[in-house]
Design a protein around this motif. Sequence first.
Motif, short mmCIF file in Angstrom:
data_model
loop_
_atom_site.label_atom_id
_atom_site.label_comp_id
_atom_site.label_asym_id
_atom_site.label_seq_id
_atom_site.Cartn_x
_atom_site.Cartn_y
_atom_site.Cartn_z
N SER A 278 0.84 -1.21 0.00
CA SER A 278 0.00 0.00 0.00
C SER A 278 0.87 1.25 0.00
O SER A 278 0.60 2.21 -0.73
CB SER A 278 -0.92 0.00 1.22
N SER B 238 2.14 6.26 -7.11
CA SER B 238 1.04 7.12 -7.58
C SER B 238 1.42 8.59 -7.52
O SER B 238 1.07 9.38 -8.40
CB SER B 238 -0.21 6.85 -6.76
N MET C 13 1.27 4.20 -2.99
CA MET C 13 1.13 5.64 -2.72
C MET C 13 2.31 6.41 -3.28
O MET C 13 2.14 7.46 -3.91
CB MET C 13 0.99 5.87 -1.22
#
Length: 386
Positions: free
Chosen positions: A125, A132, A129
């Motif tokens: 995760s 992204s 992030m």
Amino acid sequence: MAAQSYKQILTPANIVTTIRIALVPIFVGMLLAPWPSWFPDSTMRDFLELIKPWLAAGVFALLAFTDSVDGYLARSRNEITTLGKFLDPLADKILVAAALLALVELQELPTWVVLVIIAREFLVSGLRMVVSAEGHVIAASPLGKVKTVVQVIAIILFIIKSSPNLPANMGSYYYGMFYLFSWAVMLAALLFTVFSMVDYFYKASKVLALPFITGKKASAPKDSKPLAKEIIEKAQLQQLRIGTAESCTGGLVAKRMTDVPGSSEVFNGSIVSYSNEVKTSRLGVSPETLGQYGAVSEQTAREMAEGALTALGVDLAVSTTGIAGPEGGSEDKPVGTVWVGIAFKNAKKNNSIESSAEAFDFEGNRTQVRAQATNEALAALCKHLS
């Protein structure tokens, strides 16, 4: 406007996902709470105590299954929302983490197993992030999907294994085999958990600038003019008519073809089907195909090319459908995902229509992705004509 925005947010898919999250405490309570003792009748208490783990396993399996339900609803209704992208993976992580922690509480699972699985989720995760924030999207790993399925199966087996009456009912030998099988599946889940994490880091190696991993480099768009000229010349020699069905390239393939003098002798035209409505009405792409597989898929690319054969009256057609960016990507289909389809009339089989499609994962900005998709579409035409 407020009512409309609520309708856009409260889609059936998002409702299913929200219900899945809300039912996680019910599942945990069903597994951990001593609710069978609340019944006054001793026979009923014994019976409920016997089936308690099975009921909890059934609820867990049902909640895990709804993951595919909300995904299907979102795709089939074309209602993929930002809220859904946030809630769906969160719901899965909450459900799996809750089940694993409950098994630790029941002393059916050692803590280190849960730490490995949860640590992986935090690392991946966090990686997403960071990636992204750099303007990239990591494609969902097939290993990640396998990992999820194996984890669910392992958790169900361990929940059932927690039944206090299971050894007596199965016998020591069969219970021993069931015990070993449960651990074998759990260890497989751990292996897929680690391998899928490594795969994600490999895909993000270029963004993270990891010195020990060489990521895939973006290829610079090549000059496609010589390729288009070669296609026109080969089609003239073979007396074949060509057409295109374009989505993400928006007519760029047709432009490259028509830039060549004399292309009108073999090039009939192009259908730019940027919307699903045009794909359906002009190219005959099945609504079921779009609902089940999406516009960016092998099935859609093939049906687009096949539809162009009929709609344009040609012998050979190429199609392009993809996500050029900078937005619109997802875990399964990140920005740069493009399918190129080819359809042709096979003269050896009474002009029956045959088709195929190939997937590409391009890097770069919107202009670069479209240019690379155009090049690959022209390369596909040239390869077929050769």
